[in-house]
Design a protein around this motif. Structure first.
Motif, PDB file in Angstrom:
ATOM      1  N   GLN A  76       5.024  51.094 -54.668  1.00 39.21           N
ATOM      2  CA  GLN A  76       6.101  50.747 -53.602  1.00 39.21           C
ATOM      3  C   GLN A  76       5.462  49.427 -53.047  1.00 39.21           C
ATOM      4  N   ALA A  77       6.386  48.390 -53.017  1.00 41.34           N
ATOM      5  CA  ALA A  77       6.210  47.135 -52.597  1.00 41.34           C
ATOM      6  C   ALA A  77       5.319  47.087 -51.283  1.00 41.34           C
ATOM      7  N   GLN A  78       4.504  46.070 -51.119  1.00 41.78           N
ATOM      8  CA  GLN A  78       3.691  46.179 -49.960  1.00 41.78           C
ATOM      9  C   GLN A  78       3.054  44.724 -50.029  1.00 41.78           C
ATOM     10  N   ALA A  79       3.017  44.297 -48.560  1.00 43.48           N
ATOM     11  CA  ALA A  79       2.308  43.053 -48.339  1.00 43.48           C
ATOM     12  C   ALA A  79       0.987  43.365 -47.649  1.00 43.48           C
ATOM     13  N   ALA A  80      -0.026  42.551 -47.975  1.00 44.64           N
ATOM     14  CA  ALA A  80      -1.561  42.914 -47.333  1.00 44.64           C
ATOM     15  C   ALA A  80      -1.995  41.495 -46.897  1.00 44.64           C
ATOM     16  N   GLU A  81      -2.226  41.359 -45.579  1.00 50.01           N
ATOM     17  CA  GLU A  81      -2.769  40.259 -44.950  1.00 50.01           C
ATOM     18  C   GLU A  81      -4.189  40.410 -44.861  1.00 50.01           C
ATOM     19  N   SER A  82      -4.921  39.127 -45.013  1.00 48.94           N
ATOM     20  CA  SER A  82      -6.604  39.104 -44.710  1.00 48.94           C
ATOM     21  C   SER A  82      -6.733  37.526 -44.422  1.00 48.94           C
ATOM     22  N   GLY A  83      -7.900  37.602 -44.168  1.00 43.74           N
ATOM     23  CA  GLY A  83      -8.526  36.284 -43.470  1.00 43.74           C
ATOM     24  C   GLY A  83      -8.587  35.997 -42.045  1.00 43.74           C
ATOM     25  N   GLY A  84      -8.335  36.758 -41.245  1.00 42.33           N
ATOM     26  CA  GLY A  84      -8.272  36.765 -39.702  1.00 42.33           C
ATOM     27  C   GLY A  84      -9.576  36.704 -39.401  1.00 42.33           C
ATOM     28  N   GLY A  85      -9.894  36.413 -38.055  1.00 45.41           N
ATOM     29  CA  GLY A  85     -11.284  36.235 -37.566  1.00 45.41           C
ATOM     30  C   GLY A  85     -11.300  35.941 -36.273  1.00 45.41           C
ATOM     31  N   LEU A  86     -12.393  35.576 -35.566  1.00 46.94           N
ATOM     32  CA  LEU A  86     -12.526  35.030 -34.449  1.00 46.94           C
ATOM     33  C   LEU A  86     -13.170  33.623 -34.481  1.00 46.94           C
ATOM     34  N   VAL A  87     -12.681  32.571 -33.918  1.00 49.96           N
ATOM     35  CA  VAL A  87     -12.921  31.054 -34.247  1.00 49.96           C
ATOM     36  C   VAL A  87     -12.791  30.604 -32.978  1.00 49.96           C
ATOM     37  N   GLN A  88     -13.241  29.478 -32.852  1.00 47.37           N
ATOM     38  CA  GLN A  88     -13.301  28.619 -31.483  1.00 47.37           C
ATOM     39  C   GLN A  88     -12.319  27.588 -31.607  1.00 47.37           C
ATOM     40  N   ALA A  89     -11.667  27.345 -30.704  1.00 43.97           N
ATOM     41  CA  ALA A  89     -10.666  26.379 -30.492  1.00 43.97           C
ATOM     42  C   ALA A  89     -10.875  25.045 -31.388  1.00 43.97           C
ATOM     43  N   GLY A  90      -9.996  24.295 -32.373  1.00 48.11           N
ATOM     44  CA  GLY A  90     -10.252  23.343 -33.022  1.00 48.11           C
ATOM     45  C   GLY A  90     -10.741  23.838 -34.440  1.00 48.11           C
ATOM     46  N   ASP A  91     -11.065  24.850 -34.507  1.00 42.78           N
ATOM     47  CA  ASP A  91     -11.492  25.406 -35.909  1.00 42.78           C
ATOM     48  C   ASP A  91     -10.194  25.880 -36.848  1.00 42.78           C
ATOM     49  N   SER A  92     -10.448  26.046 -38.042  1.00 44.42           N
ATOM     50  CA  SER A  92      -9.619  26.330 -39.146  1.00 44.42           C
ATOM     51  C   SER A  92      -9.764  27.726 -39.602  1.00 44.42           C
ATOM     52  N   LEU A  93      -8.671  28.403 -40.148  1.00 45.10           N
ATOM     53  CA  LEU A  93      -8.453  29.633 -40.745  1.00 45.10           C
ATOM     54  C   LEU A  93      -7.525  29.296 -41.816  1.00 45.10           C
ATOM     55  N   ARG A  94      -7.709  30.058 -43.000  1.00 45.43           N
ATOM     56  CA  ARG A  94      -6.655  30.502 -44.111  1.00 45.43           C
ATOM     57  C   ARG A  94      -6.496  31.779 -44.100  1.00 45.43           C
ATOM     58  N   LEU A  95      -5.123  32.273 -43.925  1.00 46.85           N
ATOM     59  CA  LEU A  95      -4.554  33.576 -43.947  1.00 46.85           C
ATOM     60  C   LEU A  95      -4.052  33.809 -45.314  1.00 46.85           C
ATOM     61  N   SER A  96      -4.292  35.015 -46.052  1.00 49.93           N
ATOM     62  CA  SER A  96      -3.624  35.323 -47.403  1.00 49.93           C
ATOM     63  C   SER A  96      -2.827  36.450 -47.127  1.00 49.93           C
ATOM     64  N   CYS A  97      -1.783  36.272 -47.714  1.00 53.93           N
ATOM     65  CA  CYS A  97      -0.835  37.496 -48.161  1.00 53.93           C
ATOM     66  C   CYS A  97      -0.617  37.795 -49.489  1.00 53.93           C
ATOM     67  N   ALA A  98      -1.174  39.014 -49.972  1.00 52.17           N
ATOM     68  CA  ALA A  98      -1.084  39.342 -51.158  1.00 52.17           C
ATOM     69  C   ALA A  98       0.093  40.599 -51.435  1.00 52.17           C
ATOM     70  N   ALA A  99       1.021  40.204 -52.088  1.00 52.54           N
ATOM     71  CA  ALA A  99       2.051  40.893 -52.409  1.00 52.54           C
ATOM     72  C   ALA A  99       2.147  41.665 -53.586  1.00 52.54           C
TER      73      ALA A  99
END
Length: 123
Positions: free
Chosen positions: A1-24
């Motif tokens: 069955q088709a599904q999307a799975a997100e990853s890459g979240g976390g706890l950061v401080q203001a001004g920081d960067s993050l990259r989220l991924s979505c594997a389909a």
């Protein structure tokens, strides 16, 4: 069955960067635009960004324009959300989903939602 799975979240401080991924998974995602949404506690799920199948067009919420960038690698069946200059108000669970019709800004125009990934930005 088709599904999307997100990853890459976390706890950061203001001004920081993050990259989220979505594997389909599955061919169900092939040929479709994809979108990112987010939902903060006590609030409705809101549009963040969307990208067409070949990546030729992208769409952003005003609140993230100039800070977030959506991209995709169709060979890897993955959609990304690069988030720069994060703010405390960006704190939310971030979801990706497949767009199947209509405008890009409403949750009702998407299906195959993932489980989400938590992003927390401290001040």
């Amino acid at each position: 069955q088709a599904q999307a799975a997100e990853s890459g979240g976390g706890l950061v401080q203001a001004g920081d960067s993050l990259r989220l991924s979505c594997a389909a998974s599955g061919r169900t995602f092939s040929g479709y635009p994809m979108g990112w949404f987010r939902q903060a506690p006590g609030k409705e799920r809101e549009f963040v960004a969307a990208i067409t199948w070949l990546g030729g067009s992208t769409y952003y919420a005003d609140s993230v324009k100039g800070r977030f960038t959506i991209s995709r690698d169709n060979a890897k069946n993955t959609v990304y959300l690069q988030m720069n200059n994060l703010r405390p108000e960006d704190t939310a669970v971030y979801y990706c989903a497949r767009h199947f019709g209509g405008d890009y800004y409403h949750t009702g125009h998407y299906n195959y939602w993932g489980q989400g990934t938590q992003v927390t930005v401290s001040s």
